[in-house]
Write an enzyme that holds these catalytic residues in place. Structure first.
Site, PDB file in Angstrom:
ATOM      1  N   SER A  39      58.121  39.141  42.768  1.00  0.00           N
ATOM      2  CA  SER A  39      57.970  38.790  41.356  1.00  0.00           C
ATOM      3  C   SER A  39      56.619  39.299  40.838  1.00  0.00           C
ATOM      4  O   SER A  39      56.318  40.485  40.943  1.00  0.00           O
ATOM      5  CB  SER A  39      58.119  37.274  41.187  1.00  0.00           C
ATOM      6  OG  SER A  39      58.194  36.906  39.842  1.00  0.00           O
ATOM      7  N   ARG A  78      57.988  24.429  32.343  1.00  0.00           N
ATOM      8  CA  ARG A  78      58.581  24.556  33.674  1.00  0.00           C
ATOM      9  C   ARG A  78      60.105  24.533  33.594  1.00  0.00           C
ATOM     10  O   ARG A  78      60.786  25.268  34.315  1.00  0.00           O
ATOM     11  CB  ARG A  78      58.095  23.420  34.572  1.00  0.00           C
ATOM     12  CG  ARG A  78      58.638  23.472  35.999  1.00  0.00           C
ATOM     13  CD  ARG A  78      58.268  24.779  36.668  1.00  0.00           C
ATOM     14  NE  ARG A  78      58.545  24.726  38.104  1.00  0.00           N
ATOM     15  CZ  ARG A  78      58.439  25.763  38.902  1.00  0.00           C
ATOM     16  NH1 ARG A  78      58.069  26.940  38.412  1.00  0.00           N
ATOM     17  NH2 ARG A  78      58.686  25.648  40.187  1.00  0.00           N
ATOM     18  N   ASP A 127      69.762  38.363  40.126  1.00  0.00           N
ATOM     19  CA  ASP A 127      68.449  38.138  39.519  1.00  0.00           C
ATOM     20  C   ASP A 127      68.449  38.790  38.140  1.00  0.00           C
ATOM     21  O   ASP A 127      68.310  39.999  38.006  1.00  0.00           O
ATOM     22  CB  ASP A 127      67.366  38.746  40.405  1.00  0.00           C
ATOM     23  CG  ASP A 127      65.952  38.548  39.850  1.00  0.00           C
ATOM     24  OD1 ASP A 127      65.803  37.966  38.753  1.00  0.00           O
ATOM     25  OD2 ASP A 127      64.994  38.976  40.522  1.00  0.00           O
ATOM     26  N   HIS A 183      66.703  34.857  40.713  1.00  0.00           N
ATOM     27  CA  HIS A 183      65.352  35.333  41.000  1.00  0.00           C
ATOM     28  C   HIS A 183      64.740  34.615  42.200  1.00  0.00           C
ATOM     29  O   HIS A 183      63.961  35.204  42.960  1.00  0.00           O
ATOM     30  CB  HIS A 183      64.466  35.138  39.766  1.00  0.00           C
ATOM     31  CG  HIS A 183      63.112  35.749  39.896  1.00  0.00           C
ATOM     32  ND1 HIS A 183      62.913  37.088  40.178  1.00  0.00           N
ATOM     33  CD2 HIS A 183      61.859  35.205  39.786  1.00  0.00           C
ATOM     34  CE1 HIS A 183      61.617  37.343  40.232  1.00  0.00           C
ATOM     35  NE2 HIS A 183      60.958  36.221  40.008  1.00  0.00           N
ATOM     36  N   ASP A 184      65.065  33.358  42.384  1.00  0.00           N
ATOM     37  CA  ASP A 184      64.515  32.585  43.502  1.00  0.00           C
ATOM     38  C   ASP A 184      64.940  33.115  44.863  1.00  0.00           C
ATOM     39  O   ASP A 184      64.411  32.662  45.890  1.00  0.00           O
ATOM     40  CB  ASP A 184      64.932  31.126  43.380  1.00  0.00           C
ATOM     41  CG  ASP A 184      63.910  30.297  42.619  1.00  0.00           C
ATOM     42  OD1 ASP A 184      62.857  30.850  42.239  1.00  0.00           O
ATOM     43  OD2 ASP A 184      64.165  29.094  42.393  1.00  0.00           O
TER      44      ASP A 184
END
Length: 373
Positions: free
Chosen positions: A139, A209, A313, A346-347
């Site tokens: 990232s 968040r 992602d 993405h994680d």
């Protein structure tokens, strides 16, 4: 490690008397050639692996990747993790004292860029006596690895760039801006000088968040994990449907999950740090100085590259990694590329996937053979 400075920043400002928090893992070999710098993403730190004594839930954020016998094997490599300037995990940031004024920096902490972070990291590596290295990150950490190959091409032998991009799309900048607005419009933000008021803009941090977390997960994962499931606490209540017919109550599992993530984040992360790091993300764009020509931007890179992306992602899609692959191949650079079909969004770069871990392990085994030759 403390530095008297000044560190010249891209904004024209300078930082003096600053500290960089760092950790190392493994042993530096005799010719100091086995160093691997691991660059962190938005809310991570220099604590990349292992646990702290007496703190059983203190695993490093990439502990599944880095350690003895792991893909980045610390029995072979000397791994360095550095907390970036402006962060809130030990390096000098907005919550520290400005030596020029004697007051907490707050909103007066200078804007930092990916390039500034790389310059600071290079100074710390100089102090450790490390000249050449491999650089790795996912990232935003991947952006730092890319920048290393452009700012210090002679020093970087290998760059491992995971789930990253050559710049942010307009959509990604938009997500960052909405998150920043959530923070700065929190009444407790106080123009960024909330420290002296003894308050924390937790409401804004929670929303920021929550927004960010949505972008880290794929639609498939959200549906598989939560779907339209209601919280068990609301089932069996007045209406047979299970609905409370409220606009304020937390009824769906996904709502509960996002609120939990927001609450947890607001307890440990700094609001000014969030603004600084997301702006650094926005600014990163090495092709900008070359009229948008990514091939021209990477002409000076000499490292060998491994790039990894994940099919679901959508924040840093595989297409963005393929842009980098093309630019590097146009320059006849050595590039390995893996596009992993994984459902995690993405994680995925933080999670265990046999194929992903295997790709990284194989690449670092190749580096180890080069060092042994």
């Amino acid at each position: 490690m403390s530095f008297a400075g000044p560190l010249a920043l891209r904004s024209g400002a300078a930082l003096r008397d600053y500290t960089l928090a760092y950790e190392t893992y493994g042993t530096l070999n005799a010719d100091r050639s086995n160093a691997v710098l691991v660059c962190h993403a938005l809310n991570a730190s220099h604590h990349v692996a292992g646990v702290y004594a007496g703190q059983p839930r203190s695993e490093g954020w990439w502990d599944n990747m880095i350690g003895p016998g792991k893909p980045v094997d610390t029995d072979r490599f000397f791994v360095i993790g550095i907390n970036n300037l402006g962060s809130c995990f030990g390096s000098t940031g907005p919550m520290h004292i400005d030596p020029a004024t004697g007051r907490v920096y707050g909103a007066d902490f200078p804007v930092v860029t990916v390039e500034d972070w790389v310059d600071a990291q290079a100074l710390l590596l100089d102090a450790l006596g490390i000249d050449t290295l491999a650089v790795m990150g996912g990232s935003l950490g991947g952006m730092q690895a890319l920048s290393w190959t452009l700012q210090y091409p002679a020093r970087v032998q290998h760059a491992v760039v995971v789930a990253s991009a050559p710049n942010l799309t307009a959509e990604n900048i938009a997500f960052n801006e909405v998150a920043r607005r959530a923070i700065v419009t929190d009444p407790d933000f106080n123009g960024g000088h909330f420290y002296e008021h003894g308050v924390i803009p937790k409401r804004g941090l929670r929303i920021a968040r929550m927004i960010g977390h949505i972008t880290y997960l794929s639609d498939d994962v959200m549906n598989a994990k939560f779907g339209r499931t209601l919280r068990s606490a609301v089932k069996g209540e007045a209406d047979p449907s299970g609905y409370r017919y409220s606009t304020q109550d937390v009824e769906f599992q996904i709502e509960s999950y996002l609120r939990y993530q927001g609450d947890k984040f607001s307890e440990y992360f700094d609001a000014n740090t969030y603004l600084l790091i997301t702006r650094a993300l926005d600014y990163f764009d090495p092709a900008r100085a070359h009229g948008g020509d990514l091939t021209a931007a990477f002409a000076q890179a000499t490292a060998k590259f491994l790039l990894v992306s994940f099919t679901t992602d959508w924040r840093f899609s595989p297409a963005r990694s393929r842009e980098l692959v093309k630019a590097l191949l146009d320059n006849r650079r050595s590039v390995s590329y893996a596009e992993i079909d994984a459902p995690h969004g993405h994680d995925a770069f933080l999670l265990d996937d046999v194929r992903y871990m295997g790709v990284v392990r194989s690449y670092f085994e190749r580096i180890a053979k080069e060092l042994a030759a």
